[in-house]
Design an enzyme around this catalytic site. Structure first.
Site, PDB file in Angstrom:
ATOM      1  N   HIS A 188      35.033  38.964  34.007  1.00  0.00           N
ATOM      2  CA  HIS A 188      36.033  40.103  33.468  1.00  0.00           C
ATOM      3  C   HIS A 188      36.900  39.682  32.105  1.00  0.00           C
ATOM      4  O   HIS A 188      37.398  40.716  31.643  1.00  0.00           O
ATOM      5  CB  HIS A 188      37.114  40.214  34.596  1.00  0.00           C
ATOM      6  CG  HIS A 188      37.941  38.896  35.013  1.00  0.00           C
ATOM      7  ND1 HIS A 188      37.729  38.034  36.191  1.00  0.00           N
ATOM      8  CD2 HIS A 188      38.983  38.728  34.525  1.00  0.00           C
ATOM      9  CE1 HIS A 188      38.404  36.934  36.082  1.00  0.00           C
ATOM     10  NE2 HIS A 188      39.174  37.538  35.346  1.00  0.00           N
ATOM     11  N   ASP A 236      30.834  37.083  38.049  1.00  0.00           N
ATOM     12  CA  ASP A 236      31.875  36.964  37.213  1.00  0.00           C
ATOM     13  C   ASP A 236      31.831  36.231  36.336  1.00  0.00           C
ATOM     14  O   ASP A 236      32.400  34.960  36.500  1.00  0.00           O
ATOM     15  CB  ASP A 236      33.089  37.079  38.150  1.00  0.00           C
ATOM     16  CG  ASP A 236      34.335  37.222  37.210  1.00  0.00           C
ATOM     17  OD1 ASP A 236      34.475  37.656  35.913  1.00  0.00           O
ATOM     18  OD2 ASP A 236      35.745  37.067  37.727  1.00  0.00           O
ATOM     19  N   GLY A 283      46.437  33.787  33.722  1.00  0.00           N
ATOM     20  CA  GLY A 283      46.225  33.136  32.537  1.00  0.00           C
ATOM     21  C   GLY A 283      45.159  32.142  33.069  1.00  0.00           C
ATOM     22  O   GLY A 283      44.458  31.354  32.089  1.00  0.00           O
ATOM     23  N   SER A 303      42.212  32.506  34.729  1.00  0.00           N
ATOM     24  CA  SER A 303      40.866  33.110  34.693  1.00  0.00           C
ATOM     25  C   SER A 303      39.890  32.450  33.567  1.00  0.00           C
ATOM     26  O   SER A 303      40.286  32.092  32.291  1.00  0.00           O
ATOM     27  CB  SER A 303      41.000  34.628  34.365  1.00  0.00           C
ATOM     28  OG  SER A 303      41.433  35.322  35.580  1.00  0.00           O
ATOM     29  N   SER A 335      37.836  33.108  39.217  1.00  0.00           N
ATOM     30  CA  SER A 335      37.567  34.563  39.051  1.00  0.00           C
ATOM     31  C   SER A 335      38.856  35.139  39.420  1.00  0.00           C
ATOM     32  O   SER A 335      39.407  36.143  38.593  1.00  0.00           O
ATOM     33  CB  SER A 335      36.599  34.830  40.091  1.00  0.00           C
ATOM     34  OG  SER A 335      36.468  36.386  40.298  1.00  0.00           O
TER      35      SER A 335
END
Length: 496
Positions: free
Chosen positions: A214, A243, A330, A332, A348
């Site tokens: 993402h 992802d 933050g 991710s 994720s």
């Protein structure tokens, strides 16, 4: 441009606290002796060896097994079998696993998951098989109310109490854009911030790194500083469904060591990609919250995020690793890894934060490598400061007293330099490291999440409804999907 790329060097209490938990074998079983009665004499195994054995047995026996998990208290791999298949039992025992008889087969558990996919795919829901309970655990976040809750509850009830359980989470499933080494991208409407997961070598031999899909969908060009020039460009990005993103460094001469920076100048060398095992202890590094630890609680998890592009839509991600490790906006794309240097996952999404706790989901690294054709390793560019000894060389049977001794840890090159990370010999007992909850005075790091961030991480719903579209990064506060600058320590409000 910094030559070290892995996970952000986060100073301060959070990084130091979880770094102390890189000390081996401070974990006891959270399974409440669920494997009692297992037939035969099982081997005593390290978590990494148990993971390897689980993969071997799964390959050899397939659906004859009904899942497996690591009993960290007994240091045994426990495999589930149905109907007492003697051939399966004998093979598993000969391999060194403990065997447990269960009621639900793999086929039945998969059928239950298909029913949920058909009837319960709505924003704010998630499910995964828990081999310790031999059930599908379904989680609904705070947005699932009214008719949606009734529909979900009815679906789970229809599966039967012996097949599925339903729990309610106080948070919202969302993606945690903003995380490892902080990476930034300028997009229309603001700045996106994510975390670098693991350095890799792309199939064409160029240096690259993995991060969340993402993040790669949100922006193409990435910098290693908030207002800096782009240093890497997205080559492949997949979200939803999976992802992960492969991002290539623009400079082919970039040194991209295969390591994770766990803070305070210490690194853990990443030696190989590894599959997750339920019950095993894992560590997550992110640019917002630093280093935190917890346990794998489920595999092949499905999470339904609220779509940001379609107000009535759902972004579903499958095949994720579920854990009770906390995370915030933050984080991710940040790295999930094992003490001995196994690359496990990419952050994720999830729910909660590192104050109240929560639940998180990770894209398996093995699947990302297979899909992108990339390989782990730095091609001889170096692994950083003594990284080779930092993750896996220490004696996992060492007592807690030995683990905390600064004299033993410092300079030994073991355990991610834990002796240096806390600056004293009380790392394993420092109740105030990482917010005071990650160590808990030498408490069980495998205990369900409450020890790790001060709340029930395993029960929360970290996959937050906003996670799908990488949630709104401009939203302030730790729980919003895409990072806002508030409290992140790395600046920049971010937004997709």
């Amino acid at each position: 441009m910094p030559k070290r790329k892995a996970a952000i060097a986060v100073g301060g209490v959070a990084a130091l606290g979880a770094a102390a938990l890189l000390l081996p074998n401070a974990n006891a079983s959270q399974d409440n002796d669920q494997a009692s009665g297992a037939a035969g004499t099982a081997k005593t195994l390290k978590a990494a060896d148990a993971s390897n054995l689980a993969a071997q047995l799964q390959k050899a026996l397939g659906d004859a097994l009904a899942g497996s998990y690591y009993d960290s208290g007994k240091q045994q791999l426990v495999v589930n079998v149905v109907n007492g298949d003697k051939n399966v039992v004998v093979q598993a025992q000969k391999a060194g696993a403990a065997v447990r008889q269960v009621a639900n087969s793999t086929a039945e558990l998969k059928a239950a998951a298909r029913t949920l996919k058909t009837k319960a795919t709505m924003p704010g829901t998630a499910w995964a098989v828990d081999p310790r309970t031999d059930k599908v655990v379904v989680t609904a976040d705070s947005t699932v109310t009214g008719a949606k809750w009734d529909r979900l509850e009815s679906t789970v009830r229809g599966l039967g109490a012996d097949m599925a359980t339903l729990k309610k989470s106080a948070g919202t499933f969302k993606t945690f854009v903003s995380g490892g080494d902080a990476i930034f991208s300028q997009v229309q409407g603001g700045q996106v911030r994510c975390s670098l997961g693991f350095n890799v070598t792309a199939s064409d031999g160029s240096p690259a790194f993995l991060t969340a899909g993402h993040c790669g969908v949100a922006a193409k060009d990435w910098s290693d500083s908030q207002n800096g020039q782009p240093v890497a460009t997205v080559d492949q990005a997949t979200f939803p469904g999976n992802d992960f993103s492969l991002v290539k460094y623009n400079d082919a001469a970039t040194q991209a060591p295969s390591e994770v920076n766990v803070g305070n100048g210490q690194t853990v060398q990443i030696k190989q990609a590894a599959d997750a095992t339920v019950g095993s202890t894992v560590f997550r590094m992110g640019s917002t919250t630093g280093l935190h630890n917890g346990q794998v609680t489920g595999l092949d998890a499905t999470v339904n995020f609220q779509s940001e592009t379609d107000p009535g839509g759902v972004d579903t991600v499958n095949g994720l690793i579920q854990t009770n490790v906390c995370a915030e906006a933050g984080d991710s794309g940040g790295s999930l890894f094992t003490q001995d240097g196994g690359a496990i996952g990419l952050t994720s999404g999830g729910s909660g934060d590192c104050t109240s706790g929560g639940e998180t989901f990770f894209q398996p690294v093995t699947a990302a490598l297979q899909a992108t054709g990339a390989t782990l390793g730095d091609g001889g560019n170096g692994a950083g400061a003594g990284a080779g000894d930092q993750a896996g060389t220490a004696d996992p049977s060492a007592s807690a007293g030995d683990q905390a001794g600064a004299g033993d840890q410092a300079g030994a090159g073991d355990q991610a330099g834990a002796g240096d990370q806390a600056g004293s010999g009380d790392q394993a007992g420092a109740g105030d490291q990482a917010g005071g909850d990650q160590i808990g005075g030498g408490a069980d790091p495998s205990a369900a999440a409450g020890d790790q961030s001060g709340a029930d991480q395993s029960g929360a719903d970290q996959s937050g409804a906003d996670q799908s579209g990488a949630a709104d990064q401009s939203g302030a506060g730790a729980g919003t999907g895409h990072e806002s600058g508030a409290g992140s320590g790395h600046g920049g409000s971010s937004r997709r």
